[in-house]
Scaffold this motif. Structure first.
Motif, PDB file in Angstrom:
ATOM      1  N   THR A  37      79.683  69.052   4.530  1.00 14.55           N
ATOM      2  CA  THR A  37      79.963  67.720   3.994  1.00 14.55           C
ATOM      3  C   THR A  37      79.281  67.525   2.652  1.00 14.55           C
ATOM      4  OG1 THR A  37      80.192  66.852   6.241  1.00 14.55           O
ATOM      5  CG2 THR A  37      79.789  65.240   4.486  1.00 14.55           C
ATOM      6  N   MET A  38      78.025  67.946   2.546  1.00 17.69           N
ATOM      7  CA  MET A  38      77.280  67.792   1.300  1.00 17.69           C
ATOM      8  C   MET A  38      77.955  68.547   0.160  1.00 17.69           C
ATOM      9  SD  MET A  38      73.440  69.053   0.328  1.00 17.69           S
ATOM     10  CE  MET A  38      74.040  70.672  -0.141  1.00 17.69           C
ATOM     11  N   TYR A  39      78.306  69.815   0.392  1.00 17.93           N
ATOM     12  CA  TYR A  39      78.932  70.607  -0.667  1.00 17.93           C
ATOM     13  C   TYR A  39      80.324  70.083  -1.013  1.00 17.93           C
ATOM     14  CZ  TYR A  39      75.124  73.979  -0.405  1.00 17.93           C
ATOM     15  OH  TYR A  39      73.893  74.575  -0.456  1.00 17.93           O
ATOM     16  N   TYR A  40      81.087  69.682  -0.012  1.00 19.46           N
ATOM     17  CA  TYR A  40      82.427  69.151  -0.245  1.00 19.46           C
ATOM     18  C   TYR A  40      82.361  67.895  -1.127  1.00 19.46           C
ATOM     19  CZ  TYR A  40      87.004  67.083   0.631  1.00 19.46           C
ATOM     20  OH  TYR A  40      88.245  66.520   0.473  1.00 19.46           O
ATOM     21  N   SER A  41      81.302  67.113  -0.953  1.00 21.60           N
ATOM     22  CA  SER A  41      81.132  65.846  -1.668  1.00 21.60           C
ATOM     23  C   SER A  41      80.373  66.011  -2.981  1.00 21.60           C
ATOM     24  CB  SER A  41      80.390  64.847  -0.781  1.00 21.60           C
ATOM     25  OG  SER A  41      80.996  64.763   0.483  1.00 21.60           O
ATOM     26  N   ASN A  42      80.052  67.255  -3.337  1.00 20.32           N
ATOM     27  CA  ASN A  42      79.291  67.563  -4.558  1.00 20.32           C
ATOM     28  C   ASN A  42      77.903  66.939  -4.562  1.00 20.32           C
ATOM     29  OD1 ASN A  42      81.265  69.201  -5.877  1.00 20.32           O
ATOM     30  ND2 ASN A  42      82.414  67.320  -6.264  1.00 20.32           N
ATOM     31  N   GLY A  43      77.263  66.922  -3.402  1.00 23.36           N
ATOM     32  CA  GLY A  43      75.910  66.398  -3.295  1.00 23.36           C
ATOM     33  C   GLY A  43      74.883  67.514  -3.390  1.00 23.36           C
ATOM     34  N   GLY A 105      71.804  59.085  -8.168  1.00 21.73           N
ATOM     35  CA  GLY A 105      73.005  58.552  -7.562  1.00 21.73           C
ATOM     36  C   GLY A 105      72.939  58.837  -6.077  1.00 21.73           C
ATOM     37  N   CYS A 106      73.946  58.388  -5.338  1.00 21.26           N
ATOM     38  CA  CYS A 106      73.941  58.559  -3.890  1.00 21.26           C
ATOM     39  C   CYS A 106      75.369  58.608  -3.381  1.00 21.26           C
ATOM     40  CB  CYS A 106      73.181  57.397  -3.254  1.00 21.26           C
ATOM     41  SG  CYS A 106      73.092  57.461  -1.457  1.00 21.26           S
ATOM     42  N   LEU A 107      75.645  59.541  -2.482  1.00 19.81           N
ATOM     43  CA  LEU A 107      76.990  59.656  -1.921  1.00 19.81           C
ATOM     44  C   LEU A 107      77.414  58.396  -1.174  1.00 19.81           C
ATOM     45  CD1 LEU A 107      76.808  63.339  -0.618  1.00 19.81           C
ATOM     46  CD2 LEU A 107      77.973  62.513  -2.684  1.00 19.81           C
ATOM     47  N   SER A 108      76.440  57.649  -0.631  1.00 20.15           N
ATOM     48  CA  SER A 108      76.746  56.410   0.097  1.00 20.15           C
ATOM     49  C   SER A 108      76.922  55.211  -0.839  1.00 20.15           C
ATOM     50  CB  SER A 108      75.641  56.099   1.108  1.00 20.15           C
ATOM     51  OG  SER A 108      75.636  57.063   2.135  1.00 20.15           O
ATOM     52  N   ILE A 109      76.560  55.386  -2.102  1.00 15.49           N
ATOM     53  CA  ILE A 109      76.691  54.320  -3.104  1.00 15.49           C
ATOM     54  C   ILE A 109      77.403  54.935  -4.312  1.00 15.49           C
ATOM     55  CG2 ILE A 109      75.471  52.527  -4.406  1.00 15.49           C
ATOM     56  CD1 ILE A 109      73.070  52.942  -2.555  1.00 15.49           C
ATOM     57  N   PRO A 110      78.678  55.292  -4.150  1.00 21.81           N
ATOM     58  CA  PRO A 110      79.367  56.039  -5.206  1.00 21.81           C
ATOM     59  C   PRO A 110      79.536  55.256  -6.500  1.00 21.81           C
ATOM     60  CG  PRO A 110      80.907  55.393  -3.483  1.00 21.81           C
ATOM     61  CD  PRO A 110      79.539  55.019  -3.007  1.00 21.81           C
ATOM     62  N   LYS A 111      79.537  56.005  -7.594  1.00 25.58           N
ATOM     63  CA  LYS A 111      79.822  55.496  -8.940  1.00 25.58           C
ATOM     64  C   LYS A 111      78.758  54.553  -9.471  1.00 25.58           C
ATOM     65  CE  LYS A 111      84.588  56.512  -8.338  1.00 25.58           C
ATOM     66  NZ  LYS A 111      85.920  56.395  -8.774  1.00 25.58           N
ATOM     67  N   ILE A 112      77.572  54.593  -8.859  1.00 29.71           N
ATOM     68  CA  ILE A 112      76.423  53.851  -9.405  1.00 29.71           C
ATOM     69  C   ILE A 112      75.298  54.855  -9.582  1.00 29.71           C
ATOM     70  CG2 ILE A 112      74.656  52.113  -8.935  1.00 29.71           C
ATOM     71  CD1 ILE A 112      76.735  50.454  -7.473  1.00 29.71           C
ATOM     72  N   ARG A 113      74.763  54.901 -10.780  1.00 32.38           N
ATOM     73  CA  ARG A 113      73.609  55.756 -11.081  1.00 32.38           C
ATOM     74  C   ARG A 113      72.599  54.898 -11.832  1.00 32.38           C
ATOM     75  NH1 ARG A 113      74.186  61.031 -10.034  1.00 32.38           N
ATOM     76  NH2 ARG A 113      72.338  61.485 -11.267  1.00 32.38           N
ATOM     77  N   GLU A 114      71.330  55.055 -11.489  1.00 26.95           N
ATOM     78  CA  GLU A 114      70.278  54.286 -12.156  1.00 26.95           C
ATOM     79  C   GLU A 114      68.997  55.117 -12.217  1.00 26.95           C
ATOM     80  OE1 GLU A 114      70.475  51.357 -13.666  1.00 26.95           O
ATOM     81  OE2 GLU A 114      72.558  50.983 -13.061  1.00 26.95           O
ATOM     82  N   ASP A 115      68.157  54.800 -13.200  1.00 27.78           N
ATOM     83  CA  ASP A 115      66.851  55.444 -13.299  1.00 27.78           C
ATOM     84  C   ASP A 115      65.947  54.918 -12.197  1.00 27.78           C
ATOM     85  OD1 ASP A 115      67.583  56.945 -15.467  1.00 27.78           O
ATOM     86  OD2 ASP A 115      66.536  55.717 -16.942  1.00 27.78           O
ATOM     87  N   VAL A 116      65.322  55.852 -11.489  1.00 27.54           N
ATOM     88  CA  VAL A 116      64.404  55.517 -10.410  1.00 27.54           C
ATOM     89  C   VAL A 116      63.094  56.250 -10.683  1.00 27.54           C
ATOM     90  CG1 VAL A 116      63.970  55.722  -7.923  1.00 27.54           C
ATOM     91  CG2 VAL A 116      66.272  55.202  -8.745  1.00 27.54           C
ATOM     92  N   TYR A 117      61.980  55.554 -10.496  1.00 28.17           N
ATOM     93  CA  TYR A 117      60.656  56.155 -10.672  1.00 28.17           C
ATOM     94  C   TYR A 117      60.150  56.672  -9.334  1.00 28.17           C
ATOM     95  CZ  TYR A 117      60.293  54.454 -15.431  1.00 28.17           C
ATOM     96  OH  TYR A 117      60.503  54.247 -16.774  1.00 28.17           O
ATOM     97  N   ARG A 118      59.743  57.940  -9.315  1.00 33.38           N
ATOM     98  CA  ARG A 118      59.169  58.545  -8.111  1.00 33.38           C
ATOM     99  C   ARG A 118      57.980  59.415  -8.511  1.00 33.38           C
ATOM    100  NH1 ARG A 118      62.594  57.875  -3.671  1.00 33.38           N
ATOM    101  NH2 ARG A 118      64.792  57.622  -4.154  1.00 33.38           N
TER     102      ARG A 118
END
Length: 192
Positions: A37-43, A105-118
């Motif tokens: 599933t991960m590879y199919y979804s390009n994750g 980005g996140c497969l569960s939140i498609p088409k949204i990407r944001e800078d996150v500090y970790r």
């Protein structure tokens, strides 16, 4: 088998997942399905809650990110060779280093990407697919991918790290995702 990915708004994404034992039903097949599933979804990672199971299991392949960096970018992460690994019953024991931003980005939140500090590094206790215990420290991009997937088993999403104004600006897009008003190249499951 490719599993449908749970979309933002589904309650399983907000649950703290449960530890599992080696007798978890069809575990070997489930892990294989998660990889597929991960590879199919390009994750580069996927956690069990994202495929509607509230268990502490996620898979990560950060090697594909590291291998696709150009030489200058590889110099930014000299201690990060990437991993392809299964994490079961994971628990973070330590975060170290300065927090740094990266566009997530996140497969569960498609088409949204944001800078996150970790944090720069994470030490994590986990079991592998054979239920052998490990405690390892990961750095750089690999640490980030692990922390992103770890958040999923803790009921957190990357958007939880955004400032209130940024979240407010994304509300319309998030509402559309939760209502299924989005098109992606993989199977999705929406909250009923």
């Amino acid at each position: 088998m490719i599993l449908p990915i749970v979309a933002y708004g589904h309650p399983v994404l907000r649950k703290v997942a449960q530890d599992i034992t080696p007798d978890y039903p069809n575990l070997k097949e489930f892990i294989a399905d998660m990889w597929e599933t991960m590879y199919y979804s390009n994750g580069v990672g996927i956690a069990a809650p994202q495929v509607n199971r509230d268990v502490r299991l996620f898979v990560v392949d950060s090697e594909q990110i590291i291998n696709n960096l150009d030489d200058d970018e590889k110099n930014e992460y000299p201690n990060d060779k990437g991993v392809k690994q299964v994490f079961i019953n994971a628990h973070v024991t330590e975060l170290n280093g300065e927090e740094w931003a990266y566009n997530e980005g996140c497969l569960s939140i498609p088409k949204i990407r944001e800078d996150v500090y970790r944090a720069e590094s994470v030490t994590i206790e986990y079991q592998d697919e054979n239920f052998e215990h490990h405690e390892k420290t990961f750095n750089g991009i690999t640490a980030r991918v692990i922390l992103h997937e770890y958040d999923h088993i803790e009921g957190k999403l990357f958007i939880d790290y955004l400032k209130p104004l940024k979240k407010k600006l994304l509300k319309g897009k998030l509402d559309d995702i939760s209502k299924g008003k989005i098109r992606v190249d993989y199977k999705m499951m929406f909250a009923k």
